[in-house]
Motif scaffolding. Structure first.
Motif, PDB file in Angstrom:
ATOM      1  N   MET A   1      33.471  29.040 -32.377  1.00 44.37           N
ATOM      2  CA  MET A   1      33.707  27.789 -33.081  1.00 44.37           C
ATOM      3  C   MET A   1      33.316  26.623 -32.179  1.00 44.37           C
ATOM      4  SD  MET A   1      37.222  26.225 -34.629  1.00 44.37           S
ATOM      5  CE  MET A   1      37.017  26.463 -36.371  1.00 44.37           C
ATOM      6  N   MET A   2      32.691  25.638 -32.772  1.00 45.60           N
ATOM      7  CA  MET A   2      32.240  24.474 -32.026  1.00 45.60           C
ATOM      8  C   MET A   2      33.447  23.636 -31.585  1.00 45.60           C
ATOM      9  SD  MET A   2      29.194  21.829 -32.930  1.00 45.60           S
ATOM     10  CE  MET A   2      29.865  21.012 -34.351  1.00 45.60           C
ATOM     11  N   LYS A   3      33.448  23.272 -30.294  1.00 50.54           N
ATOM     12  CA  LYS A   3      34.525  22.453 -29.757  1.00 50.54           C
ATOM     13  C   LYS A   3      34.092  20.984 -29.793  1.00 50.54           C
ATOM     14  CE  LYS A   3      37.867  22.300 -26.108  1.00 50.54           C
ATOM     15  NZ  LYS A   3      38.343  22.808 -24.853  1.00 50.54           N
ATOM     16  N   THR A   4      34.933  20.143 -30.421  1.00 47.31           N
ATOM     17  CA  THR A   4      34.585  18.749 -30.664  1.00 47.31           C
ATOM     18  C   THR A   4      35.639  17.817 -30.085  1.00 47.31           C
ATOM     19  OG1 THR A   4      33.494  19.377 -32.723  1.00 47.31           O
ATOM     20  CG2 THR A   4      34.057  17.062 -32.472  1.00 47.31           C
ATOM     21  N   ALA A   5      35.164  16.687 -29.547  1.00 48.38           N
ATOM     22  CA  ALA A   5      36.071  15.629 -29.081  1.00 48.38           C
ATOM     23  C   ALA A   5      35.641  14.307 -29.687  1.00 48.38           C
ATOM     24  CB  ALA A   5      36.037  15.525 -27.562  1.00 48.38           C
ATOM     25  N   ILE A   6      36.624  13.484 -30.012  1.00 48.44           N
ATOM     26  CA  ILE A   6      36.359  12.108 -30.412  1.00 48.44           C
ATOM     27  C   ILE A   6      36.911  11.237 -29.281  1.00 48.44           C
ATOM     28  CG2 ILE A   6      38.455  11.956 -31.819  1.00 48.44           C
ATOM     29  CD1 ILE A   6      36.832  10.018 -33.679  1.00 48.44           C
ATOM     30  N   ILE A   7      36.058  10.369 -28.741  1.00 51.29           N
ATOM     31  CA  ILE A   7      36.395   9.596 -27.551  1.00 51.29           C
ATOM     32  C   ILE A   7      36.181   8.116 -27.846  1.00 51.29           C
ATOM     33  CG2 ILE A   7      35.907   9.265 -25.098  1.00 51.29           C
ATOM     34  CD1 ILE A   7      34.597  12.132 -25.209  1.00 51.29           C
TER      35      ILE A   7
ATOM     36  N   ILE B   1      39.771  18.689 -33.693  1.00 53.20           N
ATOM     37  CA  ILE B   1      39.059  17.697 -32.890  1.00 53.20           C
ATOM     38  C   ILE B   1      40.018  17.157 -31.829  1.00 53.20           C
ATOM     39  CG2 ILE B   1      39.560  15.847 -34.527  1.00 53.20           C
ATOM     40  CD1 ILE B   1      36.757  14.705 -33.884  1.00 53.20           C
ATOM     41  N   ASP B   2      39.600  17.189 -30.584  1.00 54.31           N
ATOM     42  CA  ASP B   2      40.405  16.629 -29.507  1.00 54.31           C
ATOM     43  C   ASP B   2      40.231  15.112 -29.506  1.00 54.31           C
ATOM     44  OD1 ASP B   2      41.087  19.211 -28.829  1.00 54.31           O
ATOM     45  OD2 ASP B   2      39.873  19.280 -27.011  1.00 54.31           O
ATOM     46  N   ASP B   3      41.331  14.401 -29.434  1.00 54.31           N
ATOM     47  CA  ASP B   3      41.331  12.943 -29.440  1.00 54.31           C
ATOM     48  C   ASP B   3      41.549  12.474 -28.003  1.00 54.31           C
ATOM     49  OD1 ASP B   3      42.342  10.210 -29.598  1.00 54.31           O
ATOM     50  OD2 ASP B   3      42.430  10.553 -31.758  1.00 54.31           O
ATOM     51  N   ILE B   4      40.558  11.789 -27.435  1.00 58.19           N
ATOM     52  CA  ILE B   4      40.602  11.390 -26.026  1.00 58.19           C
ATOM     53  C   ILE B   4      40.456   9.874 -25.902  1.00 58.19           C
ATOM     54  CG2 ILE B   4      39.457  11.625 -23.782  1.00 58.19           C
ATOM     55  CD1 ILE B   4      38.471  14.393 -24.756  1.00 58.19           C
ATOM     56  N   ASP B   5      41.340   9.284 -25.132  1.00 63.21           N
ATOM     57  CA  ASP B   5      41.246   7.855 -24.836  1.00 63.21           C
ATOM     58  C   ASP B   5      40.222   7.671 -23.719  1.00 63.21           C
ATOM     59  OD1 ASP B   5      41.582   5.165 -24.171  1.00 63.21           O
ATOM     60  OD2 ASP B   5      43.774   5.269 -24.267  1.00 63.21           O
ATOM     61  N   VAL B   6      39.186   6.893 -23.971  1.00 62.30           N
ATOM     62  CA  VAL B   6      38.121   6.693 -22.995  1.00 62.30           C
ATOM     63  C   VAL B   6      38.672   6.133 -21.684  1.00 62.30           C
ATOM     64  CG1 VAL B   6      37.437   4.379 -23.734  1.00 62.30           C
ATOM     65  CG2 VAL B   6      35.741   5.879 -22.701  1.00 62.30           C
ATOM     66  N   ASP B   7      39.793   5.410 -21.752  1.00 61.98           N
ATOM     67  CA  ASP B   7      40.381   4.845 -20.537  1.00 61.98           C
ATOM     68  C   ASP B   7      40.874   5.913 -19.570  1.00 61.98           C
ATOM     69  OD1 ASP B   7      40.010   2.065 -21.129  1.00 61.98           O
ATOM     70  OD2 ASP B   7      41.636   2.222 -22.593  1.00 61.98           O
TER      71      ASP B   7
ATOM     72  N   LYS C   1      32.741  20.151 -21.529  1.00 63.12           N
ATOM     73  CA  LYS C   1      33.592  21.153 -22.178  1.00 63.12           C
ATOM     74  C   LYS C   1      33.362  21.230 -23.686  1.00 63.12           C
ATOM     75  CE  LYS C   1      37.476  20.411 -19.030  1.00 63.12           C
ATOM     76  NZ  LYS C   1      38.881  19.969 -18.983  1.00 63.12           N
ATOM     77  N   TYR C   2      32.651  20.247 -24.236  1.00 63.43           N
ATOM     78  CA  TYR C   2      32.531  20.111 -25.686  1.00 63.43           C
ATOM     79  C   TYR C   2      31.103  20.344 -26.159  1.00 63.43           C
ATOM     80  CZ  TYR C   2      37.173  18.198 -25.263  1.00 63.43           C
ATOM     81  OH  TYR C   2      38.503  18.049 -24.983  1.00 63.43           O
ATOM     82  N   ASP C   3      30.999  20.882 -27.373  1.00 60.34           N
ATOM     83  CA  ASP C   3      29.701  21.063 -28.027  1.00 60.34           C
ATOM     84  C   ASP C   3      29.282  19.784 -28.745  1.00 60.34           C
ATOM     85  OD1 ASP C   3      29.563  24.008 -27.537  1.00 60.34           O
ATOM     86  OD2 ASP C   3      31.354  23.966 -28.799  1.00 60.34           O
ATOM     87  N   MET C   4      30.274  19.078 -29.300  1.00 69.12           N
ATOM     88  CA  MET C   4      30.034  17.855 -30.065  1.00 69.12           C
ATOM     89  C   MET C   4      30.936  16.757 -29.515  1.00 69.12           C
ATOM     90  SD  MET C   4      28.820  15.990 -32.621  1.00 69.12           S
ATOM     91  CE  MET C   4      28.263  16.912 -34.043  1.00 69.12           C
ATOM     92  N   LEU C   5      30.317  15.610 -29.226  1.00 68.73           N
ATOM     93  CA  LEU C   5      31.054  14.435 -28.775  1.00 68.73           C
ATOM     94  C   LEU C   5      30.868  13.339 -29.817  1.00 68.73           C
ATOM     95  CD1 LEU C   5      29.702  14.453 -25.120  1.00 68.73           C
ATOM     96  CD2 LEU C   5      31.980  15.210 -25.853  1.00 68.73           C
ATOM     97  N   ILE C   6      31.972  12.832 -30.349  1.00 67.88           N
ATOM     98  CA  ILE C   6      31.935  11.708 -31.274  1.00 67.88           C
ATOM     99  C   ILE C   6      32.495  10.526 -30.498  1.00 67.88           C
ATOM    100  CG2 ILE C   6      32.765  10.784 -33.460  1.00 67.88           C
ATOM    101  CD1 ILE C   6      33.054  13.704 -34.435  1.00 67.88           C
ATOM    102  N   LEU C   7      31.651   9.528 -30.286  1.00 70.44           N
ATOM    103  CA  LEU C   7      31.999   8.427 -29.402  1.00 70.44           C
ATOM    104  C   LEU C   7      32.141   7.125 -30.173  1.00 70.44           C
ATOM    105  CD1 LEU C   7      29.303   9.217 -26.686  1.00 70.44           C
ATOM    106  CD2 LEU C   7      31.637  10.134 -26.837  1.00 70.44           C
ATOM    107  N   GLY C   8      33.204   6.388 -29.899  1.00 74.14           N
ATOM    108  CA  GLY C   8      33.433   5.104 -30.545  1.00 74.14           C
ATOM    109  C   GLY C   8      33.233   3.958 -29.575  1.00 74.14           C
ATOM    110  N   VAL C   9      32.505   2.933 -30.024  1.00 70.87           N
ATOM    111  CA  VAL C   9      32.211   1.799 -29.156  1.00 70.87           C
ATOM    112  C   VAL C   9      32.020   0.519 -29.963  1.00 70.87           C
ATOM    113  CG1 VAL C   9      29.738   2.324 -29.095  1.00 70.87           C
ATOM    114  CG2 VAL C   9      30.750   0.982 -27.257  1.00 70.87           C
ATOM    115  N   PRO C  10      32.870  -0.484 -29.749  1.00 74.90           N
ATOM    116  CA  PRO C  10      32.604  -1.781 -30.370  1.00 74.90           C
ATOM    117  C   PRO C  10      31.580  -2.546 -29.538  1.00 74.90           C
ATOM    118  CG  PRO C  10      34.649  -1.884 -29.128  1.00 74.90           C
ATOM    119  CD  PRO C  10      34.143  -0.465 -29.026  1.00 74.90           C
ATOM    120  N   THR C  11      30.853  -3.425 -30.177  1.00 74.14           N
ATOM    121  CA  THR C  11      29.930  -4.300 -29.453  1.00 74.14           C
ATOM    122  C   THR C  11      30.711  -5.532 -29.025  1.00 74.14           C
ATOM    123  OG1 THR C  11      28.020  -3.515 -30.689  1.00 74.14           O
ATOM    124  CG2 THR C  11      27.811  -5.659 -29.610  1.00 74.14           C
ATOM    125  N   TRP C  12      30.657  -5.828 -27.733  1.00 70.52           N
ATOM    126  CA  TRP C  12      31.364  -6.979 -27.185  1.00 70.52           C
ATOM    127  C   TRP C  12      30.415  -8.139 -26.975  1.00 70.52           C
ATOM    128  CZ3 TRP C  12      35.337  -5.662 -22.790  1.00 70.52           C
ATOM    129  CH2 TRP C  12      36.431  -5.007 -23.338  1.00 70.52           C
TER     130      TRP C  12
END
Length: 163
Positions: A1-7, A30-36, A45-56
């Motif tokens: 199974m694909m291992k996924t994280a949302i960061i 889905i593993d929920d990781i605080d980027v901080d 460790k992950y096959d799929m990384l879902i990354l969140g980023v606002p534009t500053w």
């Protein structure tokens, strides 16, 4: 199974809202990781990384991503798929709408990662964006200020494209 994280930053209110909808729509563990608190080596460790980023500001990465760039660029992520979502304001900042999505994509492309989840620019009005590649966004760009009602349908469609 694909291992996924949302960061993403757990203190960025709109990114947190988007991440919540993404996790609900994803429908898989889905593993929920605080980027901080991210250790860049953990990305391997992950096959799929879902990354969140606002534009500053005028098209910049937030400090919490920017500080990690040198360590991330030293990684070999050829086996990882990366999907990026971010926030922008196409009315207030039309000349750099969603730039952070494009900037983060460049960082991860330099590691050999495969960027997935390109989305249409249809329905947006802006002047320019570093997130553009071949007339598409290199990820999902959301506009909470001007198109909040479009976020959930855009997220749902995007999730189907990265799955």
């Amino acid at each position: 199974m694909m291992k996924t994280a949302i960061i993403y930053s757990h203190s960025a209110t709109k990114t947190v809202q988007a991440a919540k909808h993404i996790k609900e729509s994803y429908g898989k563990p889905i593993d929920d990781i605080d980027v901080d608190s991210l250790n860049p080596n953990d990305l391997k460790k992950y096959d799929m990384l879902i990354l969140g980023v606002p534009t500053w500001f005028d098209g910049e990465l937030p400090h919490y991503w920017d500080e990690l760039v040198p360590a991330i660029e030293d990684l070999d992520l050829k086996k990882q798929k990366v999907a990026i979502f971010g926030n922008g304001d196409q009315v207030g900042y039309p000349e750099n709408f969603g730039d952070a999505v494009g900037l983060l994509a460049e960082v991860f492309e330099s590691t050999g990662a495969t960027i997935v989840g390109h989305t249409s620019t249809q329905g947006y009005t802006f002047e320019s964006s570093l997130a553009l590649r071949n007339d598409k966004f290199v990820g999902l760009v959301l506009d909470f200020e001007n198109q909040n009602k479009m976020n959930k349908p855009r997220i749902k469609e995007w999730i189907e494209s990265i799955d």
